[in-house]
Design a protein around this motif. Structure first.
Motif, PDB file in Angstrom:
ATOM      1  N   GLN A   6      16.237  11.630   2.013  1.00  0.00           N
ATOM      2  CA  GLN A   6      16.644  11.603   3.419  1.00  0.00           C
ATOM      3  C   GLN A   6      17.419  12.851   3.822  1.00  0.00           C
ATOM      4  N   ASP A   7      18.131  13.455   2.872  1.00  0.00           N
ATOM      5  CA  ASP A   7      18.880  14.681   3.191  1.00  0.00           C
ATOM      6  C   ASP A   7      17.943  15.847   3.497  1.00  0.00           C
ATOM      7  N   LYS A   8      16.746  15.830   2.894  1.00  0.00           N
ATOM      8  CA  LYS A   8      15.772  16.916   3.103  1.00  0.00           C
ATOM      9  C   LYS A   8      14.781  16.586   4.206  1.00  0.00           C
ATOM     10  N   PHE A   9      14.476  15.283   4.340  1.00  0.00           N
ATOM     11  CA  PHE A   9      13.425  14.858   5.257  1.00  0.00           C
ATOM     12  C   PHE A   9      13.828  13.521   5.882  1.00  0.00           C
ATOM     13  N   PRO A  10      14.692  13.564   6.917  1.00  0.00           N
ATOM     14  CA  PRO A  10      15.215  12.326   7.499  1.00  0.00           C
ATOM     15  C   PRO A  10      14.166  11.568   8.308  1.00  0.00           C
ATOM     16  N   ILE A  11      14.175  10.252   8.169  1.00  0.00           N
ATOM     17  CA  ILE A  11      13.184   9.388   8.814  1.00  0.00           C
ATOM     18  C   ILE A  11      13.880   8.477   9.824  1.00  0.00           C
ATOM     19  N   ARG A  12      13.265   8.359  11.024  1.00  0.00           N
ATOM     20  CA  ARG A  12      13.796   7.418  12.021  1.00  0.00           C
ATOM     21  C   ARG A  12      12.998   6.122  12.025  1.00  0.00           C
ATOM     22  N   THR A  13      11.683   6.239  11.800  1.00  0.00           N
ATOM     23  CA  THR A  13      10.807   5.070  11.788  1.00  0.00           C
ATOM     24  C   THR A  13       9.859   5.152  10.599  1.00  0.00           C
ATOM     25  N   LEU A  14       9.731   4.057   9.871  1.00  0.00           N
ATOM     26  CA  LEU A  14       8.776   3.976   8.766  1.00  0.00           C
ATOM     27  C   LEU A  14       7.830   2.820   9.062  1.00  0.00           C
ATOM     28  N   LYS A  15       6.541   3.129   9.120  1.00  0.00           N
ATOM     29  CA  LYS A  15       5.538   2.103   9.436  1.00  0.00           C
ATOM     30  C   LYS A  15       4.527   1.986   8.299  1.00  0.00           C
ATOM     31  N   PHE A  16       3.988   0.783   8.150  1.00  0.00           N
ATOM     32  CA  PHE A  16       2.877   0.535   7.227  1.00  0.00           C
ATOM     33  C   PHE A  16       1.673   0.103   8.058  1.00  0.00           C
ATOM     34  N   TYR A  17       0.496   0.576   7.636  1.00  0.00           N
ATOM     35  CA  TYR A  17      -0.750   0.110   8.242  1.00  0.00           C
ATOM     36  C   TYR A  17      -1.739  -0.204   7.128  1.00  0.00           C
ATOM     37  N   ASP A  18      -2.403  -1.355   7.255  1.00  0.00           N
ATOM     38  CA  ASP A  18      -3.435  -1.728   6.287  1.00  0.00           C
ATOM     39  C   ASP A  18      -4.376  -2.704   6.986  1.00  0.00           C
ATOM     40  N   ASN A  19      -5.626  -2.738   6.539  1.00  0.00           N
ATOM     41  CA  ASN A  19      -6.555  -3.701   7.150  1.00  0.00           C
ATOM     42  C   ASN A  19      -6.643  -4.988   6.322  1.00  0.00           C
ATOM     43  N   ASP A  20      -5.774  -5.089   5.295  1.00  0.00           N
ATOM     44  CA  ASP A  20      -5.697  -6.310   4.491  1.00  0.00           C
ATOM     45  C   ASP A  20      -4.289  -6.892   4.671  1.00  0.00           C
ATOM     46  N   PRO A  21      -4.111  -7.807   5.648  1.00  0.00           N
ATOM     47  CA  PRO A  21      -2.765  -8.282   5.976  1.00  0.00           C
ATOM     48  C   PRO A  21      -2.076  -9.005   4.822  1.00  0.00           C
ATOM     49  N   GLU A  22      -2.836  -9.770   4.040  1.00  0.00           N
ATOM     50  CA  GLU A  22      -2.214 -10.530   2.953  1.00  0.00           C
ATOM     51  C   GLU A  22      -1.659  -9.609   1.877  1.00  0.00           C
ATOM     52  N   ARG A  23      -2.435  -8.624   1.512  1.00  0.00           N
ATOM     53  CA  ARG A  23      -1.993  -7.690   0.477  1.00  0.00           C
ATOM     54  C   ARG A  23      -0.796  -6.878   0.973  1.00  0.00           C
ATOM     55  N   GLN A  24      -0.901  -6.374   2.206  1.00  0.00           N
ATOM     56  CA  GLN A  24       0.196  -5.558   2.747  1.00  0.00           C
ATOM     57  C   GLN A  24       1.475  -6.375   2.889  1.00  0.00           C
ATOM     58  N   ASP A  25       1.335  -7.650   3.256  1.00  0.00           N
ATOM     59  CA  ASP A  25       2.497  -8.489   3.547  1.00  0.00           C
ATOM     60  C   ASP A  25       3.472  -8.556   2.370  1.00  0.00           C
ATOM     61  N   ILE A  26       2.940  -8.682   1.154  1.00  0.00           N
ATOM     62  CA  ILE A  26       3.790  -8.794  -0.041  1.00  0.00           C
ATOM     63  C   ILE A  26       4.563  -7.496  -0.260  1.00  0.00           C
ATOM     64  N   ILE A  27       3.833  -6.368  -0.198  1.00  0.00           N
ATOM     65  CA  ILE A  27       4.472  -5.058  -0.393  1.00  0.00           C
ATOM     66  C   ILE A  27       5.461  -4.777   0.736  1.00  0.00           C
ATOM     67  N   ALA A  28       5.047  -5.075   1.970  1.00  0.00           N
ATOM     68  CA  ALA A  28       5.872  -4.744   3.143  1.00  0.00           C
ATOM     69  C   ALA A  28       7.179  -5.535   3.173  1.00  0.00           C
ATOM     70  N   LYS A  29       7.115  -6.828   2.847  1.00  0.00           N
ATOM     71  CA  LYS A  29       8.347  -7.634   2.857  1.00  0.00           C
ATOM     72  C   LYS A  29       9.359  -7.096   1.852  1.00  0.00           C
ATOM     73  N   ALA A  30       8.867  -6.693   0.676  1.00  0.00           N
ATOM     74  CA  ALA A  30       9.755  -6.117  -0.338  1.00  0.00           C
ATOM     75  C   ALA A  30      10.312  -4.765   0.132  1.00  0.00           C
ATOM     76  N   CYS A  31       9.446  -3.939   0.708  1.00  0.00           N
ATOM     77  CA  CYS A  31       9.889  -2.607   1.156  1.00  0.00           C
ATOM     78  C   CYS A  31      10.870  -2.701   2.323  1.00  0.00           C
ATOM     79  N   GLU A  32      10.688  -3.715   3.167  1.00  0.00           N
ATOM     80  CA  GLU A  32      11.631  -3.903   4.274  1.00  0.00           C
ATOM     81  C   GLU A  32      13.038  -4.195   3.739  1.00  0.00           C
ATOM     82  N   ILE A  33      13.117  -4.973   2.678  1.00  0.00           N
ATOM     83  CA  ILE A  33      14.414  -5.260   2.046  1.00  0.00           C
ATOM     84  C   ILE A  33      14.998  -3.987   1.429  1.00  0.00           C
ATOM     85  N   ILE A  34      14.135  -3.199   0.764  1.00  0.00           N
ATOM     86  CA  ILE A  34      14.589  -1.932   0.161  1.00  0.00           C
ATOM     87  C   ILE A  34      15.143  -0.996   1.239  1.00  0.00           C
TER      88      ILE A  34
END
Length: 442
Positions: free
Chosen positions: A27-55
């Protein structure tokens, strides 16, 4: 410092959590304001995304997070699209590997018939992402590391030549990280390299430290004895047994041309008979990944969601993926970082097809990459590259024209395939397996 909106296309990938953690650490080198995920497989993305949202909430709560399957929501107001999609997922990768092996031919994700099959699936997926990006965020850059990068790069050159898409690969990064360990240096940034080739098909010709000292003699001596195997390596991306074999095999690749250091993927072209002989037709690399990385990452993500914290998680930062941040920073801040990219040759390799998509060092600034001139290349490499680039061009022509004939020619031309007869037989099997993904060929 300006903050950026980043979209990861392929949000359900097992590589996504490691990349998210790497982005958060930078973040010190490349600061982010918004991080988005896109996938056409909602079930697969959902597991990864919920964990990443907590991270994200734990490490950088100020970053807005969104995971979606809606292209407009995903691609609107983004500065960078980081794309790593796998059309057909591991189920199709398994067939890419096993069908050629049934015919006694190399079964590999990006090389030979398996790579051609994967390329025929990937073209439409990547073009769709480019279309979304240009529609909803026309000023964004796409950093594409979806495989097979060579075929994808040729397709984007042909079909969207003015798009802001850069194709990059992590294999040279992984090999250079091992060379750093051999040399006892701190980082890849302590080396300046000259390299040329096609993606997964190239050679290092010169490696120096920042004071200009030639490091090649020391590296050549090591590789002649050990390949790229390094005891106690910190590389946490390539740890499965098959990778150890691949790194050791580099010793035999080097023997064929001791003037250069080879990319590990050349083993599929120099020694296809060896590869087939040492392949398990029932348990290929795809099975290894599904049983290993795939299971581990999804288990770790479910654990994070269950505990509502990443504390105690076994997920690891994808350290070597910092090249993605380097590329984004170079474009955003005009840093003129020197990086290996897959770009139109345009005379950079003087005695090679000027339209070919080659992998060479470039200086990257706000206007994109400026390729460095590599000059003339030797006959051996030139011959290999001309054959392989013709395979890649014929695959893209077959996809555009829906041409059975051109795909057969591409298969026949691959160094991994012994004859036109075998090429046709295994191609017919691949056509059947890929009916819902490939254009209908005639």
């Amino acid at each position: 410092m300006r903050k950026f909106s980043v979209l990861i296309a392929g949000g359900g990938s097992t590589y996504t959590p490691g990349i998210v953690m790497m982005l958060l650490e930078n973040q010190d080198k490349f600061p982010i304001r918004t991080l988005k995920f896109y996938d056409n497989d909602p079930e697969r993305q959902d597991i990864i995304a919920k964990a990443c949202e907590i991270i994200v909430k734990e490490k950088a709560p100020e970053i807005e997070f969104l995971a979606t399957t809606d292209p407009e929501a995903a691609f609107t107001d983004v500065d960078f699209v980081m794309a790593h999609i796998r059309v057909g997922k591991y189920k199709m990768r398994e067939l890419d590997e096993k069908i050629p092996l049934q015919h006694g031919v190399v079964g590999q994700e990006t090389c030979g018939p398996g790579g051609i099959a994967y390329g025929m699936r990937s073209i439409s997926g990547v073009l769709e992402l480019v279309d979304y990006m240009e529609r909803y965020s026309p000023n964004a850059w796409m950093l594409n590391y979806s495989n097979p990068a060579a075929i994808v790069a040729e397709a984007t050159r042909r079909l969207c030549p003015n798009s802001k898409i850069l194709n990059i690969c992590d294999m040279p990064v992984a090999i250079e990280s091992r060379l750093v360990e051999v040399l006892g240096l701190q980082s890849r940034k302590d080396m300046n390299v000259r390299y040329y080739g096609l993606n997964h098909f190239g050679w290092w010709t010169d490696i120096r430290d920042n004071e200009g000292n030639d490091l090649m003699p020391q590296l050549k001596k090591y590789v002649a004895e050990n390949g790229y195997a390094v005891e106690g390596s910190v590389d946490n991306q390539h740890v499965d047994p098959s990778w150890d074999v691949t790194y050791r095999k580099a010793k035999d690749l080097y023997a064929l041309d001791p003037e250069t250091l080879p990319n590990t993927y050349l083993k599929y072209y120099y020694y296809p008979d060896y590869v087939v002989e040492h392949s398990d037709k029932n348990f290929t690399r795809a099975n290894e990944v599904m049983a290993g990385r795939e299971t581990q990452v999804f288990t770790a993500c479910r654990q994070i969601v269950s505990n509502q914290t990443m504390e105690g998680s076994e997920l690891e930062v994808d350290e070597h993926a910092t090249y993605i941040v380097d590329l984004a920073r170079a474009l955003a801040y005009n840093t003129y970082e020197r990086m290996l990219l897959i770009v139109k040759n345009n005379g950079a390799i003087r005695n090679f097809d000027h339209t070919a998509m080659v992998e060479i060092p470039c200086l990257v600034g706000a206007n994109g990459p400026e390729p460095l001139v590599m000059g003339d290349i030797p006959q051996f490499q030139k011959g290999l590259m001309e054959q392989q680039v013709s395979v890649e061009k014929l695959v893209v022509e077959a996809w555009i024209e829906h041409s059975y004939q051109k795909l057969w020619q591409a298969m026949t031309l691959s160094r991994t395939v012994p004859s036109a007869k075998v090429a046709k037989e295994l191609m017919d099997d691949l056509i059947e397996a890929n009916k819902e993904y490939w254009p209908e060929l005639h």
